[in-house]
Write a protein that holds these residues in place. Structure first.
Motif, PDB file in Angstrom:
ATOM      1  N   TYR A 326       0.811  -1.218   0.000  1.00  0.00           N
ATOM      2  CA  TYR A 326       0.000   0.000   0.000  1.00  0.00           C
ATOM      3  C   TYR A 326       0.845   1.269   0.000  1.00  0.00           C
ATOM      4  O   TYR A 326       0.350   2.345  -0.337  1.00  0.00           O
ATOM      5  CB  TYR A 326      -0.909   0.040   1.227  1.00  0.00           C
ATOM      6  CG  TYR A 326      -1.935  -1.053   1.334  1.00  0.00           C
ATOM      7  CD1 TYR A 326      -1.924  -2.176   0.514  1.00  0.00           C
ATOM      8  CD2 TYR A 326      -2.931  -0.992   2.305  1.00  0.00           C
ATOM      9  CE1 TYR A 326      -2.856  -3.184   0.646  1.00  0.00           C
ATOM     10  CE2 TYR A 326      -3.882  -1.996   2.439  1.00  0.00           C
ATOM     11  CZ  TYR A 326      -3.837  -3.092   1.602  1.00  0.00           C
ATOM     12  OH  TYR A 326      -4.762  -4.084   1.726  1.00  0.00           O
ATOM     13  N   GLY A 327       2.102   1.162   0.396  1.00  0.00           N
ATOM     14  CA  GLY A 327       2.950   2.348   0.423  1.00  0.00           C
ATOM     15  C   GLY A 327       3.427   2.799  -0.935  1.00  0.00           C
ATOM     16  O   GLY A 327       3.883   3.939  -1.098  1.00  0.00           O
ATOM     17  N   LEU A 328       3.322   1.920  -1.938  1.00  0.00           N
ATOM     18  CA  LEU A 328       3.827   2.266  -3.266  1.00  0.00           C
ATOM     19  C   LEU A 328       2.939   3.255  -4.035  1.00  0.00           C
ATOM     20  O   LEU A 328       3.450   4.252  -4.561  1.00  0.00           O
ATOM     21  CB  LEU A 328       4.032   0.991  -4.086  1.00  0.00           C
ATOM     22  CG  LEU A 328       5.211   0.125  -3.636  1.00  0.00           C
ATOM     23  CD1 LEU A 328       5.162  -1.231  -4.331  1.00  0.00           C
ATOM     24  CD2 LEU A 328       6.526   0.817  -3.922  1.00  0.00           C
ATOM     25  N   PRO A 329       1.611   3.029  -4.150  1.00  0.00           N
ATOM     26  CA  PRO A 329       0.794   3.955  -4.955  1.00  0.00           C
ATOM     27  C   PRO A 329       0.859   5.413  -4.519  1.00  0.00           C
ATOM     28  O   PRO A 329       0.958   6.297  -5.387  1.00  0.00           O
ATOM     29  CB  PRO A 329      -0.622   3.374  -4.826  1.00  0.00           C
ATOM     30  CG  PRO A 329      -0.388   1.914  -4.623  1.00  0.00           C
ATOM     31  CD  PRO A 329       0.821   1.849  -3.747  1.00  0.00           C
ATOM     32  N   PRO A 330       0.819   5.731  -3.202  1.00  0.00           N
ATOM     33  CA  PRO A 330       0.943   7.154  -2.852  1.00  0.00           C
ATOM     34  C   PRO A 330       2.290   7.742  -3.220  1.00  0.00           C
ATOM     35  O   PRO A 330       2.369   8.888  -3.680  1.00  0.00           O
ATOM     36  CB  PRO A 330       0.701   7.175  -1.333  1.00  0.00           C
ATOM     37  CG  PRO A 330       0.805   5.778  -0.872  1.00  0.00           C
ATOM     38  CD  PRO A 330       0.482   4.907  -2.023  1.00  0.00           C
ATOM     39  N   ALA A 331       3.367   6.965  -3.031  1.00  0.00           N
ATOM     40  CA  ALA A 331       4.689   7.463  -3.421  1.00  0.00           C
ATOM     41  C   ALA A 331       4.774   7.632  -4.935  1.00  0.00           C
ATOM     42  O   ALA A 331       5.344   8.614  -5.431  1.00  0.00           O
ATOM     43  CB  ALA A 331       5.776   6.512  -2.932  1.00  0.00           C
ATOM     44  N   MET A 332       4.193   6.702  -5.685  1.00  0.00           N
ATOM     45  CA  MET A 332       4.186   6.798  -7.138  1.00  0.00           C
ATOM     46  C   MET A 332       3.389   8.014  -7.596  1.00  0.00           C
ATOM     47  O   MET A 332       3.755   8.691  -8.568  1.00  0.00           O
ATOM     48  CB  MET A 332       3.610   5.515  -7.735  1.00  0.00           C
ATOM     49  CG  MET A 332       4.469   4.284  -7.467  1.00  0.00           C
ATOM     50  SD  MET A 332       3.631   2.715  -7.838  1.00  0.00           S
ATOM     51  CE  MET A 332       3.838   2.657  -9.613  1.00  0.00           C
ATOM     52  N   THR A 333       2.306   8.305  -6.878  1.00  0.00           N
ATOM     53  CA  THR A 333       1.487   9.474  -7.211  1.00  0.00           C
ATOM     54  C   THR A 333       2.236  10.769  -6.928  1.00  0.00           C
ATOM     55  O   THR A 333       2.196  11.716  -7.726  1.00  0.00           O
ATOM     56  CB  THR A 333       0.171   9.429  -6.427  1.00  0.00           C
ATOM     57  OG1 THR A 333      -0.548   8.248  -6.787  1.00  0.00           O
ATOM     58  CG2 THR A 333      -0.694  10.646  -6.714  1.00  0.00           C
ATOM     59  N   VAL A 334       2.918  10.821  -5.789  1.00  0.00           N
ATOM     60  CA  VAL A 334       3.730  11.999  -5.462  1.00  0.00           C
ATOM     61  C   VAL A 334       4.754  12.256  -6.565  1.00  0.00           C
ATOM     62  O   VAL A 334       4.915  13.380  -7.050  1.00  0.00           O
ATOM     63  CB  VAL A 334       4.428  11.818  -4.099  1.00  0.00           C
ATOM     64  CG1 VAL A 334       5.512  12.881  -3.907  1.00  0.00           C
ATOM     65  CG2 VAL A 334       3.423  11.876  -2.959  1.00  0.00           C
ATOM     66  N   VAL A 335       5.444  11.206  -6.958  1.00  0.00           N
ATOM     67  CA  VAL A 335       6.482  11.343  -7.987  1.00  0.00           C
ATOM     68  C   VAL A 335       5.884  11.825  -9.307  1.00  0.00           C
ATOM     69  O   VAL A 335       6.414  12.749  -9.947  1.00  0.00           O
ATOM     70  CB  VAL A 335       7.223  10.006  -8.180  1.00  0.00           C
ATOM     71  CG1 VAL A 335       8.097  10.046  -9.437  1.00  0.00           C
ATOM     72  CG2 VAL A 335       8.076   9.699  -6.950  1.00  0.00           C
ATOM     73  N   GLN A 336       4.763  11.232  -9.724  1.00  0.00           N
ATOM     74  CA  GLN A 336       4.153  11.623 -10.982  1.00  0.00           C
ATOM     75  C   GLN A 336       3.642  13.062 -10.942  1.00  0.00           C
ATOM     76  O   GLN A 336       3.783  13.809 -11.915  1.00  0.00           O
ATOM     77  CB  GLN A 336       3.013  10.675 -11.341  1.00  0.00           C
ATOM     78  CG  GLN A 336       2.439  10.901 -12.737  1.00  0.00           C
ATOM     79  CD  GLN A 336       3.488  10.740 -13.824  1.00  0.00           C
ATOM     80  OE1 GLN A 336       4.170   9.720 -13.883  1.00  0.00           O
ATOM     81  NE2 GLN A 336       3.632  11.745 -14.686  1.00  0.00           N
ATOM     82  N   ALA A 337       3.039  13.451  -9.819  1.00  0.00           N
ATOM     83  CA  ALA A 337       2.545  14.824  -9.688  1.00  0.00           C
ATOM     84  C   ALA A 337       3.696  15.823  -9.734  1.00  0.00           C
ATOM     85  O   ALA A 337       3.569  16.911 -10.327  1.00  0.00           O
ATOM     86  CB  ALA A 337       1.746  14.979  -8.398  1.00  0.00           C
ATOM     87  N   LEU A 338       4.836  15.464  -9.128  1.00  0.00           N
ATOM     88  CA  LEU A 338       6.011  16.338  -9.180  1.00  0.00           C
ATOM     89  C   LEU A 338       6.553  16.432 -10.604  1.00  0.00           C
ATOM     90  O   LEU A 338       6.974  17.503 -11.053  1.00  0.00           O
ATOM     91  CB  LEU A 338       7.082  15.822  -8.231  1.00  0.00           C
ATOM     92  CG  LEU A 338       6.812  16.045  -6.738  1.00  0.00           C
ATOM     93  CD1 LEU A 338       7.778  15.234  -5.885  1.00  0.00           C
ATOM     94  CD2 LEU A 338       6.905  17.518  -6.383  1.00  0.00           C
ATOM     95  N   LYS A 339       6.541  15.308 -11.310  1.00  0.00           N
ATOM     96  CA  LYS A 339       6.970  15.350 -12.712  1.00  0.00           C
ATOM     97  C   LYS A 339       6.035  16.234 -13.539  1.00  0.00           C
ATOM     98  O   LYS A 339       6.479  17.050 -14.345  1.00  0.00           O
ATOM     99  CB  LYS A 339       6.994  13.939 -13.284  1.00  0.00           C
ATOM    100  CG  LYS A 339       8.117  13.062 -12.759  1.00  0.00           C
ATOM    101  CD  LYS A 339       8.067  11.666 -13.370  1.00  0.00           C
ATOM    102  CE  LYS A 339       9.216  10.801 -12.867  1.00  0.00           C
ATOM    103  NZ  LYS A 339       9.150   9.416 -13.439  1.00  0.00           N
ATOM    104  N   ASP A 340       4.727  16.074 -13.302  1.00  0.00           N
ATOM    105  CA  ASP A 340       3.739  16.862 -14.046  1.00  0.00           C
ATOM    106  C   ASP A 340       3.845  18.352 -13.738  1.00  0.00           C
ATOM    107  O   ASP A 340       3.472  19.192 -14.568  1.00  0.00           O
ATOM    108  CB  ASP A 340       2.324  16.379 -13.715  1.00  0.00           C
ATOM    109  CG  ASP A 340       2.037  14.975 -14.237  1.00  0.00           C
ATOM    110  OD1 ASP A 340       2.819  14.482 -15.084  1.00  0.00           O
ATOM    111  OD2 ASP A 340       1.047  14.366 -13.788  1.00  0.00           O
ATOM    112  N   ALA A 341       4.341  18.676 -12.536  1.00  0.00           N
ATOM    113  CA  ALA A 341       4.469  20.084 -12.142  1.00  0.00           C
ATOM    114  C   ALA A 341       5.592  20.793 -12.882  1.00  0.00           C
ATOM    115  O   ALA A 341       5.673  22.025 -12.856  1.00  0.00           O
ATOM    116  CB  ALA A 341       4.682  20.190 -10.637  1.00  0.00           C
ATOM    117  N   GLY A 342       6.473  20.031 -13.529  1.00  0.00           N
ATOM    118  CA  GLY A 342       7.521  20.635 -14.349  1.00  0.00           C
ATOM    119  C   GLY A 342       8.818  20.875 -13.604  1.00  0.00           C
ATOM    120  O   GLY A 342       8.934  20.617 -12.405  1.00  0.00           O
ATOM    121  N   PRO A 343       9.828  21.401 -14.305  1.00  0.00           N
ATOM    122  CA  PRO A 343      11.161  21.572 -13.719  1.00  0.00           C
ATOM    123  C   PRO A 343      11.248  22.612 -12.614  1.00  0.00           C
ATOM    124  O   PRO A 343      12.220  22.626 -11.856  1.00  0.00           O
ATOM    125  CB  PRO A 343      12.036  21.966 -14.920  1.00  0.00           C
ATOM    126  CG  PRO A 343      11.106  22.326 -16.010  1.00  0.00           C
ATOM    127  CD  PRO A 343       9.798  21.711 -15.731  1.00  0.00           C
TER     128      PRO A 343
END
Length: 408
Positions: A326-343
């Motif tokens: 269960y700890g993976l999906p929230p961490a994966m979401t954080v990472v993807q949202a940070l990527k989507d937020a741009g440099p």
């Protein structure tokens, strides 16, 4: 470098150290430097609620380290500050305040106990910091939707109840459903969706008994359930009252199906012991929210990663704990949202990315999905038949139909 649990201290995952360079970026946005992104990670790492959070945090940590090894996010490495909340509301709120005000984290990723998470809502909204839960359902913090809070990566409590009724009707062919929940807000959330789901099917009814989470004698509610003569019994309680009810049902000669919510199954070996052995589990089902059993080939990478990052822990009995994936999906979401937020990420850019978000993690029964009106990530569950020793996966997933409707 392998992770270990660190209480009340910063844990730097970044190769570059504490990332004190880039002070101009830090001045513009808390927790951001030219080389690091600081994230507050928290959960119960000790005490009676540790099974809900210890390995969940380990899973999140190993995913963040994997991202760092791959170069980070737009060149920035993730730096974690980890806190132990002991499944307690006061400890969680104190941890959140420390992470925001002293450690200056960019965002929060934590929480494995719903009641504790709900207590932080007011502060998080006032601080205007993005908060993505770990495995807490956290419905009281998710509804009505807050711009800053996202959760239910495992499943929301509303969806727990709705999915269980759907399973009872579709797979067990039940018409009369016995239902035992807690007599608090937590129990009210899952009951609301269970009642809604029952109304979607002609001739389906619920017979409800609500019990205190601290109940010691479950004879009275179990006798009332038996008197109602339902086709199936659904339990949406925590582990301790669930074990008492299952044991009492066996003593009373109950032989109809019992279905236990995911919230009551932190440790299956302990459950078998607490109910008096496998004889009490002859017609027993467990709700789960992952994509498959640990033996399923599509889940192999999750357990292989755990063994890679925590070889000593993986060699010990009881590890990984049931909730580890269960700890993976929230961490994966954080990472993807940070990527989507741009440099050049800001909190507002991350929040904007989360407003319209969908990510198939490959870990849970359904993709993570957020809309502006619903910040609960998952609505579906799978079910296993468990006889005290063996688990058999029931084909398909079962989705809750309840959706949030703003009050007019």
């Amino acid at each position: 470098m392998k992770f270990s649990i660190v209480k009340k201290a910063a844990l730097c995952v970044a190769v570059a150290g504490l990332g004190l360079a880039g002070t101009s970026a830090r001045a513009a946005e808390p927790g951001i430097t030219d080389s690091t992104i600081r994230i507050g990670l928290f959960s119960p790492l000790s005490g009676s609620g540790m099974a809900y959070g210890f390995d969940v945090v380990n899973a999140a940590k190993m995913y963040y380290e994997k991202i760092n090894k791959e170069g980070g996010i737009h060149g920035r490495k993730i730096e974690l500050v980890i806190e132990d909340t002991r499944c307690n509301a006061n400890d969680l709120v104190a941890a959140v305040k420390k992470l925001v005000e002293q450690d200056h984290v960019f965002l929060l990723n934590g929480g494995s106990c719903s009641a504790a998470v709900v207590a932080a809502r007011e502060y998080v909204e006032r601080a205007k910091v993005p908060f993505l839960m770990l495995n807490a359902s956290g419905d009281g913090a998710l509804y009505p939707p807050s711009r800053y809070i996202y959760g239910a990566f495992s499943i929301s409590q509303y969806a727990v109840g709705g999915s269980m009724v759907e399973f009872a009707v579709q797979h067990l062919k039940a018409k009369k459903i016995g239902y035992i929940n807690h007599d608090d807000a937590y129990g009210g959330w899952n009951l609301t969706a269970a009642e809604f789901q029952a109304r979607q099917h002609d001739g389906v009814s619920l017979s409800v008994q609500s019990v205190n989470p601290a109940i010691n004698d479950v004879t009275a509610p179990m006798l009332k359930v038996r008197a109602a003569n339902p086709d199936v019994l659904l339990l949406t309680t925590y582990a301790r009252p669930a074990a008492l009810i299952i044991k009492k049902a066996h003593e009373l000669g109950w032989n109809k199906p019992i279905v236990l919510a995911v919230t009551g199954t932190a440790d299956l070996a302990q459950l078998v012991e607490n109910v008096g052995g496998p004889a009490a589990l002859k017609n027993f089902y467990i709700q789960d929210v992952v994509a498959g059993l640990p033996s399923d080939p599509k889940m192999k990478w999750v357990y292989d990663m755990y063994k890679e990052y925590y070889p000593d822990l993986a060699a010990k009995p009881g590890h990984p704990q049931s909730y580890m994936p269960y700890g993976l999906p929230p961490a994966m979401t954080v990472v993807q949202a940070l990527k989507d937020a741009g440099p050049e990420p800001t909190r507002e850019k991350v929040l904007a990315a989360l407003q319209h978000f969908k990510l198939d993690t490959g870990v849970m029964a359904s993709p993570v999905e957020f809309t502006p009106d619903d910040h609960a990530a998952q609505k579906s569950a799978i079910y296993l038949k468990f006889d005290g020793e063996h688990k058999d996966l029931i084909s398909g997933s079962f989705k809750s139909a309840w959706t949030y409707k703003p009050k007019q």
